[in-house]
Design an enzyme around this catalytic site. Structure first.
Site, PDB file in Angstrom:
ATOM      1  N   SER A 144       0.866  -1.168   0.000  1.00  0.00           N
ATOM      2  CA  SER A 144       0.000   0.000   0.000  1.00  0.00           C
ATOM      3  C   SER A 144       0.907   1.225   0.000  1.00  0.00           C
ATOM      4  CB  SER A 144      -0.902  -0.081   1.240  1.00  0.00           C
ATOM      5  OG  SER A 144      -1.718   1.033   1.372  1.00  0.00           O
ATOM      6  N   TYR A 158      -3.820   7.870  -7.139  1.00  0.00           N
ATOM      7  CA  TYR A 158      -2.884   7.071  -6.345  1.00  0.00           C
ATOM      8  C   TYR A 158      -3.457   6.884  -4.941  1.00  0.00           C
ATOM      9  CZ  TYR A 158       1.624   5.319  -4.629  1.00  0.00           C
ATOM     10  OH  TYR A 158       2.632   4.533  -4.085  1.00  0.00           O
ATOM     11  N   LYS A 162      -4.724   3.359  -3.359  1.00  0.00           N
ATOM     12  CA  LYS A 162      -4.068   2.812  -2.163  1.00  0.00           C
ATOM     13  C   LYS A 162      -5.055   2.710  -0.989  1.00  0.00           C
ATOM     14  CE  LYS A 162       0.066   2.210  -3.947  1.00  0.00           C
ATOM     15  NZ  LYS A 162       0.688   0.891  -4.094  1.00  0.00           N
TER      16      LYS A 162
HETATM   17  N1  LIG Z   1       8.992   4.203  -3.658  1.00  0.00           N
HETATM   18  C1  LIG Z   1       8.183   4.784  -2.812  1.00  0.00           C
HETATM   19  O1  LIG Z   1       8.472   5.871  -2.281  1.00  0.00           O
HETATM   20  C2  LIG Z   1       6.877   4.133  -2.445  1.00  0.00           C
HETATM   21  C3  LIG Z   1       6.169   4.667  -1.370  1.00  0.00           C
HETATM   22  C4  LIG Z   1       4.958   4.084  -0.997  1.00  0.00           C
HETATM   23  C5  LIG Z   1       4.487   3.000  -1.691  1.00  0.00           C
HETATM   24  N2  LIG Z   1       5.192   2.492  -2.752  1.00  0.00           N
HETATM   25  C6  LIG Z   1       4.620   1.344  -3.439  1.00  0.00           C
HETATM   26  O2  LIG Z   1       5.546   0.286  -3.436  1.00  0.00           O
HETATM   27  C7  LIG Z   1       5.353  -0.539  -4.581  1.00  0.00           C
HETATM   28  C8  LIG Z   1       6.676  -0.733  -5.291  1.00  0.00           C
HETATM   29  O3  LIG Z   1       7.114   0.532  -5.753  1.00  0.00           O
HETATM   30  P1  LIG Z   1       8.625   0.864  -6.112  1.00  0.00           P
HETATM   31  O4  LIG Z   1       8.924   2.149  -5.482  1.00  0.00           O
HETATM   32  O5  LIG Z   1       9.474  -0.320  -5.864  1.00  0.00           O
HETATM   33  O6  LIG Z   1       8.443   1.152  -7.679  1.00  0.00           O
HETATM   34  P2  LIG Z   1       9.272   0.713  -8.965  1.00  0.00           P
HETATM   35  O7  LIG Z   1       8.727   1.552 -10.054  1.00  0.00           O
HETATM   36  O8  LIG Z   1      10.723   0.724  -8.683  1.00  0.00           O
HETATM   37  O9  LIG Z   1       8.817  -0.800  -9.169  1.00  0.00           O
HETATM   38  C9  LIG Z   1       7.509  -1.112  -9.561  1.00  0.00           C
HETATM   39  C10 LIG Z   1       7.553  -2.350 -10.429  1.00  0.00           C
HETATM   40  O10 LIG Z   1       6.194  -2.667 -10.778  1.00  0.00           O
HETATM   41  C11 LIG Z   1       6.172  -3.048 -12.139  1.00  0.00           C
HETATM   42  N3  LIG Z   1       4.840  -2.826 -12.702  1.00  0.00           N
HETATM   43  C12 LIG Z   1       4.275  -1.657 -13.087  1.00  0.00           C
HETATM   44  N4  LIG Z   1       3.052  -1.875 -13.608  1.00  0.00           N
HETATM   45  C13 LIG Z   1       2.847  -3.214 -13.540  1.00  0.00           C
HETATM   46  C14 LIG Z   1       1.779  -4.055 -13.929  1.00  0.00           C
HETATM   47  N5  LIG Z   1       0.676  -3.570 -14.532  1.00  0.00           N
HETATM   48  N6  LIG Z   1       1.882  -5.377 -13.709  1.00  0.00           N
HETATM   49  C15 LIG Z   1       2.994  -5.891 -13.128  1.00  0.00           C
HETATM   50  N7  LIG Z   1       4.058  -5.154 -12.770  1.00  0.00           N
HETATM   51  C16 LIG Z   1       3.977  -3.821 -12.964  1.00  0.00           C
HETATM   52  C17 LIG Z   1       7.227  -2.179 -12.804  1.00  0.00           C
HETATM   53  O11 LIG Z   1       7.652  -2.740 -14.048  1.00  0.00           O
HETATM   54  C18 LIG Z   1       8.306  -2.148 -11.741  1.00  0.00           C
HETATM   55  O12 LIG Z   1       9.251  -3.199 -11.930  1.00  0.00           O
HETATM   56  C19 LIG Z   1       4.287   0.165  -5.433  1.00  0.00           C
HETATM   57  O13 LIG Z   1       3.042  -0.447  -5.196  1.00  0.00           O
HETATM   58  C20 LIG Z   1       4.312   1.585  -4.903  1.00  0.00           C
HETATM   59  O14 LIG Z   1       3.072   2.237  -5.093  1.00  0.00           O
HETATM   60  C21 LIG Z   1       6.372   3.043  -3.138  1.00  0.00           C
END
Ligand SMILES: NC(=O)c1ccc[n+]([C@@H]2O[C@H](COP(=O)([O-])OP(=O)(O)OC[C@H]3O[C@@H](n4cnc5c(N)ncnc54)[C@H](O)[C@@H]3O)[C@@H](O)[C@H]2O)c1
Length: 256
Positions: A144, A158, A162
């Site tokens: 999330s 977003y 979430k």
């Molecule tokens: N990085 C942050 O600051 C942060 C903060 C809060 C939540 N999140 C959440 O954590 C999770 C991971 O994010 P991250 O920061 O590692 O991002 P990231 O962009 O580094 O990795 C996300 C991955 O998801 C894949 N992806 C995108 N669309 C897809 C789909 N339709 N089907 C399958 N795979 C798909 C992408 O190819 C990528 O490899 C996400 O759900 C994001 O919303 C991230």
């Protein structure tokens, strides 16, 4: 014995950031890992890295979680390969390409975020739960966000998607609490991954946005993907056996 030996662990978004760190952490702990991502090449790269650090079995699957049939097939392929599904870390997500207030937000990217973050995660839950009922139990962790608990200015879809993940997580936790299946979420703030460094807010080049992101945490730093992966693994392990329906903040004190 390692914490996840003999466990089959399915990870989405495992080609990058938090999902990749989670897949590698599972492998280090002895799990048999199913590495999935819409970017098949990135998933293959994670699989190669797993093979370098662990001799457990792992496979990579190209999977777009917004496509119901692909999700159904990915779970079926997991069972065909390993016979069961013990843990799922549903990390895949998108944050949209731009920032805009609610009345100016483009419809196209609204639909994209809802399709992936909300509907895609529902497809995952649907087929993961079905299989875990057959196995006699399991653990699911939804990625999330702090934006699942509070609003996120200039990215309404977003925050909506979430918050929706929080709703489906809590509902599933209640529905399957007596079936030996636990469902929880992790809610991070700023974690240093490609999503925020090179995505919508482009923190790698936008110094002002980067400082804002750093200062949002009381610890005055961003989190690292491994620090989120550690929480995901803990929630999937027996060490959290009385925890279900919980949203665990990984936020450096931001929401305290
Ligand atoms: N990085 C942050 O600051 C942060 C903060 C809060 C939540 N999140 C959440 O954590 C999770 C991971 O994010 P991250 O920061 O590692 O991002 P990231 O962009 O580094 O990795 C996300 C991955 O998801 C894949 N992806 C995108 N669309 C897809 C789909 N339709 N089907 C399958 N795979 C798909 C992408 O190819 C990528 O490899 C996400 O759900 C994001 O919303 C991230």
């Amino acid at each position: 014995m390692k914490r996840f030996e003999n466990k089959v662990c399915f990870v989405t978004g495992a080609g990058s950031g938090i999902g990749k760190a989670t897949a590698l952490a599972f492998a280090k702990e002895g799990a048999q890992v199913v590495v999935t991502d819409i970017n098949g090449e990135a998933a293959g790269q994670t699989l190669n890295e797993i093979k370098q650090i662990s001799n457990t079995r792992a496979i990579a699957i190209t999977l777009d979680i917004s496509q119901r049939e692909q999700v159904e097939n990915a779970i079926q392929n997991t069972v065909n390969a390993f016979g069961r599904l013990d843990c799922a870390a549903n990390c895949a997500g998108v944050a949209g390409p731009l920032s805009a207030k609610t009345h100016e937000y483009p419809e196209e990217f609204w639909h994209q975020q809802i399709a992936v973050n909300l509907t895609g995660n529902w497809f995952l839950l649907k087929y993961q739960l079905e299989q875990m009922l057959k196995n006699g139990g399991g653990n699911i962790v939804m990625l999330s966000s702090a934006a699942g608990l509070i609003g996120q200015p200039e990215n309404s879809p977003y925050a909506v998607s979430k918050h929706g993940i929080e709703g489906m997580m809590k509902t599933a936790a209640i529905e399957y609490a007596t079936h030996n299946i636990r469902v929880n979420s992790v809610c991070p703030t700023a974690i240093e991954t490609p999503m925020i460094m090179h995505g919508r807010r482009n923190l790698a080049v936008n110094k002002e946005a980067r400082n804002e992101a750093i200062n949002f945490q009381r610890m005055k730093r961003m989190g690292k993907p491994d620090e989120v992966a550690d929480v995901v693994l803990w929630l999937c392990s027996d060490e959290s056996s009385f925890i279900t329906g919980s949203s665990i903040k990984a936020d450096g004190g931001a929401l305290a």
